[in-house]
Motif scaffolding. Structure first.
Motif, PDB file in Angstrom:
ATOM      1  N   SER A   1     -34.681 -64.918 -35.507  1.00 21.50           N
ATOM      2  CA  SER A   1     -34.382 -63.694 -34.764  1.00 21.50           C
ATOM      3  C   SER A   1     -33.882 -62.654 -35.747  1.00 21.50           C
ATOM      4  CB  SER A   1     -33.320 -63.949 -33.682  1.00 21.50           C
ATOM      5  OG  SER A   1     -32.066 -64.220 -34.283  1.00 21.50           O
ATOM      6  N   ALA A   2     -33.778 -61.420 -35.281  1.00 17.74           N
ATOM      7  CA  ALA A   2     -33.203 -60.368 -36.123  1.00 17.74           C
ATOM      8  C   ALA A   2     -31.709 -60.625 -36.253  1.00 17.74           C
ATOM      9  CB  ALA A   2     -33.457 -59.004 -35.502  1.00 17.74           C
ATOM     10  N   GLY A   3     -31.162 -60.390 -37.453  1.00 14.63           N
ATOM     11  CA  GLY A   3     -29.743 -60.631 -37.670  1.00 14.63           C
ATOM     12  C   GLY A   3     -29.486 -62.071 -38.069  1.00 14.63           C
ATOM     13  N   ARG A   4     -28.276 -62.519 -37.844  1.00 18.28           N
ATOM     14  CA  ARG A   4     -27.823 -63.824 -38.320  1.00 18.28           C
ATOM     15  C   ARG A   4     -28.190 -64.904 -37.303  1.00 18.28           C
ATOM     16  NH1 ARG A   4     -21.459 -65.086 -39.580  1.00 18.28           N
ATOM     17  NH2 ARG A   4     -21.730 -66.813 -41.033  1.00 18.28           N
ATOM     18  N   CYS A   5     -29.305 -65.604 -37.526  1.00 14.46           N
ATOM     19  CA  CYS A   5     -29.761 -66.620 -36.580  1.00 14.46           C
ATOM     20  C   CYS A   5     -29.470 -68.034 -37.080  1.00 14.46           C
ATOM     21  CB  CYS A   5     -31.249 -66.463 -36.293  1.00 14.46           C
ATOM     22  SG  CYS A   5     -32.303 -66.526 -37.753  1.00 14.46           S
ATOM     23  N   THR A   6     -29.208 -68.211 -38.364  1.00 15.97           N
ATOM     24  CA  THR A   6     -28.886 -69.525 -38.917  1.00 15.97           C
ATOM     25  C   THR A   6     -27.446 -69.505 -39.419  1.00 15.97           C
ATOM     26  OG1 THR A   6     -31.176 -69.845 -39.637  1.00 15.97           O
ATOM     27  CG2 THR A   6     -29.519 -71.267 -40.627  1.00 15.97           C
ATOM     28  N   ARG A   7     -26.657 -70.435 -38.952  1.00 13.34           N
ATOM     29  CA  ARG A   7     -25.266 -70.550 -39.394  1.00 13.34           C
ATOM     30  C   ARG A   7     -25.078 -71.900 -40.061  1.00 13.34           C
ATOM     31  NH1 ARG A   7     -21.599 -66.841 -37.074  1.00 13.34           N
ATOM     32  NH2 ARG A   7     -22.593 -65.437 -35.593  1.00 13.34           N
ATOM     33  N   GLY A   8     -24.635 -71.888 -41.304  1.00 20.00           N
ATOM     34  CA  GLY A   8     -24.486 -73.140 -42.031  1.00 20.00           C
ATOM     35  C   GLY A   8     -25.818 -73.609 -42.590  1.00 20.00           C
ATOM     36  N   ILE A   9     -26.046 -74.902 -42.508  1.00 16.10           N
ATOM     37  CA  ILE A   9     -27.268 -75.505 -43.053  1.00 16.10           C
ATOM     38  C   ILE A   9     -27.909 -76.401 -42.001  1.00 16.10           C
ATOM     39  CG2 ILE A   9     -28.145 -77.166 -44.745  1.00 16.10           C
ATOM     40  CD1 ILE A   9     -26.192 -76.088 -46.746  1.00 16.10           C
ATOM     41  N   PHE A  10     -29.214 -76.263 -41.841  1.00 17.33           N
ATOM     42  CA  PHE A  10     -29.971 -77.114 -40.929  1.00 17.33           C
ATOM     43  C   PHE A  10     -31.005 -77.888 -41.729  1.00 17.33           C
ATOM     44  CE2 PHE A  10     -28.155 -73.967 -38.191  1.00 17.33           C
ATOM     45  CZ  PHE A  10     -27.960 -74.610 -36.975  1.00 17.33           C
ATOM     46  N   VAL A  11     -31.179 -79.155 -41.377  1.00 19.43           N
ATOM     47  CA  VAL A  11     -32.100 -80.025 -42.112  1.00 19.43           C
ATOM     48  C   VAL A  11     -33.109 -80.642 -41.143  1.00 19.43           C
ATOM     49  CG1 VAL A  11     -32.324 -82.055 -43.588  1.00 19.43           C
ATOM     50  CG2 VAL A  11     -30.332 -80.562 -43.820  1.00 19.43           C
ATOM     51  N   GLN A  12     -34.375 -80.609 -41.518  1.00 19.42           N
ATOM     52  CA  GLN A  12     -35.441 -81.232 -40.729  1.00 19.42           C
ATOM     53  C   GLN A  12     -36.108 -82.296 -41.590  1.00 19.42           C
ATOM     54  OE1 GLN A  12     -36.578 -79.949 -37.434  1.00 19.42           O
ATOM     55  NE2 GLN A  12     -37.508 -81.969 -37.396  1.00 19.42           N
ATOM     56  N   LEU A  13     -36.203 -83.517 -41.055  1.00 15.75           N
ATOM     57  CA  LEU A  13     -36.819 -84.634 -41.772  1.00 15.75           C
ATOM     58  C   LEU A  13     -38.278 -84.745 -41.370  1.00 15.75           C
ATOM     59  CD1 LEU A  13     -36.375 -87.149 -43.629  1.00 15.75           C
ATOM     60  CD2 LEU A  13     -35.923 -88.437 -41.525  1.00 15.75           C
ATOM     61  N   LEU A  14     -39.177 -84.721 -42.357  1.00 14.03           N
ATOM     62  CA  LEU A  14     -40.614 -84.798 -42.100  1.00 14.03           C
ATOM     63  C   LEU A  14     -41.207 -85.991 -42.842  1.00 14.03           C
ATOM     64  CD1 LEU A  14     -41.548 -81.028 -42.608  1.00 14.03           C
ATOM     65  CD2 LEU A  14     -41.022 -82.179 -40.458  1.00 14.03           C
ATOM     66  N   LYS A  15     -41.924 -86.818 -42.123  1.00  8.85           N
ATOM     67  CA  LYS A  15     -42.569 -87.970 -42.754  1.00  8.85           C
ATOM     68  C   LYS A  15     -43.848 -87.526 -43.439  1.00  8.85           C
ATOM     69  CE  LYS A  15     -44.151 -92.705 -41.947  1.00  8.85           C
ATOM     70  NZ  LYS A  15     -43.413 -93.176 -43.143  1.00  8.85           N
ATOM     71  N   ILE A  16     -44.066 -88.001 -44.643  1.00 11.35           N
ATOM     72  CA  ILE A  16     -45.261 -87.659 -45.418  1.00 11.35           C
ATOM     73  C   ILE A  16     -46.395 -88.610 -45.042  1.00 11.35           C
ATOM     74  CG2 ILE A  16     -46.226 -87.541 -47.751  1.00 11.35           C
ATOM     75  CD1 ILE A  16     -43.485 -86.789 -48.767  1.00 11.35           C
ATOM     76  N   ASP A  17     -47.615 -88.091 -44.941  1.00  8.46           N
ATOM     77  CA  ASP A  17     -48.739 -88.964 -44.597  1.00  8.46           C
ATOM     78  C   ASP A  17     -48.959 -89.988 -45.706  1.00  8.46           C
ATOM     79  OD1 ASP A  17     -51.018 -88.188 -46.486  1.00  8.46           O
ATOM     80  OD2 ASP A  17     -50.566 -86.241 -45.628  1.00  8.46           O
ATOM     81  N   SER A  18     -49.591 -91.083 -45.361  1.00  9.53           N
ATOM     82  CA  SER A  18     -49.681 -92.243 -46.251  1.00  9.53           C
ATOM     83  C   SER A  18     -50.365 -91.925 -47.580  1.00  9.53           C
ATOM     84  CB  SER A  18     -50.422 -93.383 -45.550  1.00  9.53           C
ATOM     85  OG  SER A  18     -51.709 -92.952 -45.104  1.00  9.53           O
TER      86      SER A  18
ATOM     87  N   LEU B   1     -22.398 -71.487 -50.712  1.00  8.98           N
ATOM     88  CA  LEU B   1     -23.678 -71.797 -50.072  1.00  8.98           C
ATOM     89  C   LEU B   1     -24.797 -71.936 -51.099  1.00  8.98           C
ATOM     90  CD1 LEU B   1     -24.952 -72.217 -47.283  1.00  8.98           C
ATOM     91  CD2 LEU B   1     -25.513 -69.789 -47.249  1.00  8.98           C
ATOM     92  N   ALA B   2     -24.819 -71.048 -52.094  1.00 11.17           N
ATOM     93  CA  ALA B   2     -25.847 -71.115 -53.131  1.00 11.17           C
ATOM     94  C   ALA B   2     -25.714 -72.397 -53.945  1.00 11.17           C
ATOM     95  CB  ALA B   2     -25.757 -69.895 -54.048  1.00 11.17           C
ATOM     96  N   THR B   3     -24.487 -72.754 -54.292  1.00  9.37           N
ATOM     97  CA  THR B   3     -24.245 -73.973 -55.069  1.00  9.37           C
ATOM     98  C   THR B   3     -24.663 -75.208 -54.277  1.00  9.37           C
ATOM     99  OG1 THR B   3     -22.388 -72.921 -56.206  1.00  9.37           O
ATOM    100  CG2 THR B   3     -22.502 -75.317 -56.297  1.00  9.37           C
ATOM    101  N   LEU B   4     -24.290 -75.241 -52.998  1.00 11.82           N
ATOM    102  CA  LEU B   4     -24.631 -76.383 -52.157  1.00 11.82           C
ATOM    103  C   LEU B   4     -26.137 -76.498 -51.970  1.00 11.82           C
ATOM    104  CD1 LEU B   4     -23.590 -78.685 -50.344  1.00 11.82           C
ATOM    105  CD2 LEU B   4     -23.522 -77.050 -48.458  1.00 11.82           C
ATOM    106  N   SER B   5     -26.797 -75.371 -51.709  1.00 13.52           N
ATOM    107  CA  SER B   5     -28.244 -75.370 -51.472  1.00 13.52           C
ATOM    108  C   SER B   5     -29.009 -75.893 -52.679  1.00 13.52           C
ATOM    109  CB  SER B   5     -28.701 -73.947 -51.135  1.00 13.52           C
ATOM    110  OG  SER B   5     -30.105 -73.868 -51.050  1.00 13.52           O
ATOM    111  N   ILE B   6     -28.649 -75.439 -53.868  1.00 11.50           N
ATOM    112  CA  ILE B   6     -29.342 -75.869 -55.086  1.00 11.50           C
ATOM    113  C   ILE B   6     -28.982 -77.298 -55.439  1.00 11.50           C
ATOM    114  CG2 ILE B   6     -29.458 -75.459 -57.585  1.00 11.50           C
ATOM    115  CD1 ILE B   6     -29.247 -72.455 -56.922  1.00 11.50           C
ATOM    116  N   GLY B   7     -27.711 -77.677 -55.224  1.00  8.69           N
ATOM    117  CA  GLY B   7     -27.289 -79.032 -55.546  1.00  8.69           C
ATOM    118  C   GLY B   7     -27.929 -80.084 -54.682  1.00  8.69           C
TER     119      GLY B   7
END
Length: 245
Positions: free
Chosen positions: A31-48, A84-90
């Motif tokens: 959305s316009a403006g601040r739509c993500t607060r903190g960090i969100f993680v989505q787990l995706l399985k890789i095809d075989s 946030l930058a340190t955490l994201s890269i780490g």
């Protein structure tokens, strides 16, 4: 079980979540403006097939809160953005640094934080990788101008590396950004058009945007297949964050 961690970092409302949604078929809030607060993680399985080629079973896609939030004071914003930058890269095997427009001028302070985090990752023997994504570029076919812009970006990163290296007392080791991580400005920098052809909500999506997203995704998948990387386990992520903090 091994996973590849892909994170994105950038200023608020510059299309970070939209890029991840388009690239990986996930549904992070947009959305316009601040739509993500903190960090969100989505787990995706890789095809075989890809799992066998990459020796990796999952991709963890990390969407981060936008930097420079106007809701915070200057001091709070700076401390918040640093953390946030340190955490994201780490947390990431590969970090996407999202920049609005062709020039990184508005991101200089963020780039310095990012380079410092990459240096610290290097010091703990972890070779991270990154890609720079320039969004909302008027003409992505203007190759000569964009080539010049990529070289200018590399010079900015080199300057930031020297400043960060002095902070860490290792300026004799790191003289350029390429000394910190494997970075080729012509290969690891991407320029993307606007998502829409005109003003939303009635404007149709721009096909050029889709092609640009596909190019970034292809590069990430090739990174997985290269087998030049020891992918992170959760325990290693925790150790990395403790070392960086």
């Amino acid at each position: 079980t091994q996973s590849t961690w892909v994170s994105i970092l950038g200023i608020q409302s510059t299309g970070k979540s939209t890029l991840l949604n388009t690239m990986f078929g996930v549904k992070f809030a947009v959305s316009a403006g601040r739509c993500t607060r903190g960090i969100f993680v989505q787990l995706l399985k890789i095809d075989s097939e890809l799992a066998i080629a990459s020796t990796c079973d999952y991709i963890l896609v990390i969407d981060t809160e936008g930097l420079r939030a106007p809701e915070l004071t200057y001091t709070d914003t700076r401390n918040h953005d640093n953390e946030l930058a340190t955490l994201s890269i780490g947390m990431a095997d590969i970090s996407l640094i999202n920049i609005y427009g062709e020039s990184p001028t508005d991101m200089n302070d963020i780039l310095q934080i990012a380079v410092l985090a990459f240096i610290r990752m290097k010091q703990i023997k972890f070779n991270a990788s990154c890609r720079f994504i320039h969004q909302n570029v008027a003409d992505v076919t203007a190759s000569d101008r964009l080539l010049t812009q990529s070289r200018s970006m590399k010079q900015v990163l080199d300057d930031m590396t020297k400043i960060a290296a002095e902070t860490e007392d290792c300026s004799d080791i790191y003289q350029s950004f390429s000394d910190v991580i494997n970075f080729e400005e012509n290969k690891h920098t991407f320029y993307m058009s606007s998502l829409w052809q005109g003003a939303p909500p009635m404007a149709p999506p721009d096909r050029v945007y889709s092609k640009c997203v596909a190019a970034v995704k292809s590069d990430i998948l090739n990174f997985l297949k290269s087998k030049k990387h020891n992918f992170l386990k959760v325990s290693q992520i925790v150790d990395n964050i403790e070392s960086l903090w």
